[in-house]
Design a protein around this motif. Structure first.
Motif, PDB file in Angstrom:
ATOM      1  N   SER A  66       0.818  -1.219   0.000  1.00 54.26           N
ATOM      2  CA  SER A  66       0.000   0.000   0.000  1.00 54.26           C
ATOM      3  C   SER A  66       0.849   1.265   0.000  1.00 54.26           C
ATOM      4  CB  SER A  66      -0.937   0.009   1.214  1.00 54.26           C
ATOM      5  OG  SER A  66      -0.186  -0.061   2.414  1.00 54.26           O
ATOM      6  N   ASP A  67       2.107   1.155   0.438  1.00 54.68           N
ATOM      7  CA  ASP A  67       2.970   2.333   0.468  1.00 54.68           C
ATOM      8  C   ASP A  67       4.036   2.299  -0.630  1.00 54.68           C
ATOM      9  OD1 ASP A  67       4.424   0.233   1.447  1.00 54.68           O
ATOM     10  OD2 ASP A  67       5.287   1.323   3.150  1.00 54.68           O
ATOM     11  N   CYS A  68       3.838   1.443  -1.640  1.00 57.22           N
ATOM     12  CA  CYS A  68       4.845   1.341  -2.695  1.00 57.22           C
ATOM     13  C   CYS A  68       4.870   2.624  -3.525  1.00 57.22           C
ATOM     14  CB  CYS A  68       4.588   0.128  -3.585  1.00 57.22           C
ATOM     15  SG  CYS A  68       3.089   0.230  -4.571  1.00 57.22           S
ATOM     16  N   THR A  69       5.990   2.854  -4.170  1.00 52.03           N
ATOM     17  CA  THR A  69       6.183   4.062  -4.977  1.00 52.03           C
ATOM     18  C   THR A  69       5.879   3.779  -6.435  1.00 52.03           C
ATOM     19  OG1 THR A  69       7.921   4.839  -3.488  1.00 52.03           O
ATOM     20  CG2 THR A  69       7.850   5.805  -5.705  1.00 52.03           C
ATOM     21  N   VAL A  70       5.042   4.616  -7.042  1.00 54.50           N
ATOM     22  CA  VAL A  70       4.754   4.508  -8.468  1.00 54.50           C
ATOM     23  C   VAL A  70       5.737   5.394  -9.232  1.00 54.50           C
ATOM     24  CG1 VAL A  70       3.066   4.995 -10.284  1.00 54.50           C
ATOM     25  CG2 VAL A  70       2.324   3.962  -8.139  1.00 54.50           C
TER      26      VAL A  70
END
Length: 443
Positions: A348-352
């Motif tokens: 949920s906190d991954c970087t796009v």
């Protein structure tokens, strides 16, 4: 504004896609544009998978003089924007639906065409040594609810009994232990074929093979007018024209709404939206349970599709805006991130790092059509699953345009139907999206 086939008059002067795929290649030199009057036997409009491969087969197998005319730079359109899923299928019809509509024998014939499509792509990659980052074979179809799980079981049984396809049915526990810990999954069906590629590298590899076959490829050459005079076609561009005895239109969803009566009002352009994350850490991979680079798709009407890329970035895609004007609205990236988080809460906190859109073409009857008549042909309506089938479609289209017999299947024998009240296509699309959202969520 993103190019919109139902609004923008032409796809001329469009930029190179700002996609993850574009970041992995050195942008190739642009081929010269049409300049003056060029004469050919077969002119192909559109330099994507279909257009390039149709030219390849016409030149290499049938010794036909042909050329490819691309409005921008090859890789601009869907062939350089899609998710790179090489799958056995196209359109939206399942095999059981086909059997009800056409009978078992026809369904088996269509299945054979789809199977040959995957084999054809693999053969092209091998023959021309195309480095397109092919990944592990396997296609995982994830059931998003219990009803979809039971339907997948029925699909697996039908395919094994009537199509001879070996498949593996995975319980939720099997899926978690062997492939991924998808919190939205009730189980999955896994097929042995299907694989992921870098689609931009693939289409650029096709381009090199086509040029090596002696075909003229014209870039930055948008066809503004298509005239037919005395049995010959005149395709007018900004700096010249191509005169041809026969024409194939292969722009798929990037074809403007007014181009030629043979395809006008016969497709619905739909925006896809794709995000790619930064490379996932070992901790993120472990927490999400992602153990595979195989291509994955769910059973929703408004599907989500995803796969780990070779550098362990996660590609995640779904439907985007309805109009090009709204294509870049941040809400669509947020929706994809929300869906990704629902599947894999640990991410949920991954970087796009990359987000882009692309048009696909849907047909009224949910199936692609490869058709030619009186020296004009087209392939249209892949509905987002054209990476593999475009290769088979191109071969059949080449056969058809030179007068060879093609299989007696609905894919090849019937023109793509017109949308009734075509001016209201997008109103119908909005209604369908609402219906599909409710069905996916509650039924």
């Amino acid at each position: 504004m993103t190019y919109d086939p139902l609004i923008t008059r032409s796809p001329h002067h469009q930029p190179w896609p700002d996609s993850y795929w574009a970041s992995t290649v050195e942008r190739p030199q642009v081929q010269p544009a049409v300049n003056g009057i060029c004469q050919t036997d077969v002119a192909i409009v559109g330099g994507g998978f279909t257009g390039l491969l149709t030219a390849y087969y016409l030149a290499s197998e049938f010794n036909v003089d042909c050329c490819v005319i691309e409005a921008n730079q090859i890789g601009f359109g869907a062939s350089g924007r899609n998710a790179g899923f090489v799958l056995k299928g196209s359109g939206r019809l399942g095999y059981q639906q086909m059997a009800k509509r056409w009978g078992l024998e026809t369904t088996q014939g269509v299945y054979q065409e789809f199977s040959e499509a995957v084999q054809r792509v693999e053969s092209l990659i091998t023959t021309h040594n195309i480095n397109c980052d092919t990944q592990a074979h396997g296609y995982i179809k994830v059931a998003h609810n219990q009803r979809a799980y039971e339907k997948l079981k029925s699909t697996a049984a039908f395919m094994q009994q009537h199509l001879g396809d070996s498949s593996e049915f995975l319980s939720k526990e099997d899926l978690q232990a062997q492939y991924m810990n998808n919190y939205q999954a009730y189980g999955a069906l896994r097929l042995n074929d299907g694989f992921g590629v870098n689609p931009l590298k693939l289409v650029l590899g096709y381009k090199e093979a086509v040029i090596a076959s002696g075909v003229s490829v014209y870039e930055s050459s948008c066809v503004s007018h298509w005239l037919t005079e005395g049995g010959q076609h005149r395709l007018l561009t900004e700096h010249g024209e191509v005169r041809a005895n026969k024409v194939i239109t292969a722009g798929n969803a990037y074809t403007p709404k007014k181009f030629n009566g043979i395809i006008d009002k016969r497709f619905l352009p739909i925006l896809s939206n794709i995000i790619v994350t930064a490379p996932l850490s070992e901790r993120q991979l472990a927490l999400s349970g992602l153990k595979t680079h195989q291509v994955t798709m769910d059973t929703r009407l408004l599907k989500y599709y995803y796969r780990l890329l070779p550098d362990n970035r996660l590609l995640f895609g779904g439907r985007g805006a309805i109009t090009g004007k709204n294509a870049q609205d941040p809400i669509y990236q947020k929706r994809l991130l929300s869906a990704l988080s629902d599947c894999f809460p640990a991410l949920s906190d991954c970087t796009v790092t990359h987000n882009w859109t692309g048009w696909i073409a849907a047909a009224l009857d949910d199936m692609p059509h490869v058709f030619s008549k009186n020296g004009v042909g087209y392939s249209l309506g892949y509905c987002g699953s054209g990476v593999a089938y475009s290769a088979q479609a191109a071969y059949r289209l080449a056969q058809s345009i030179v007068g060879e017999t093609v299989p007696n299947l609905p894919l090849y024998q019937t023109p793509i139907p017109k949308f009734p009240y075509a001016g209201l296509r997008r109103l119908g699309q909005r209604g369908y999206y609402h219906y599909a959202w409710l069905k996916d969520r509650y039924f």
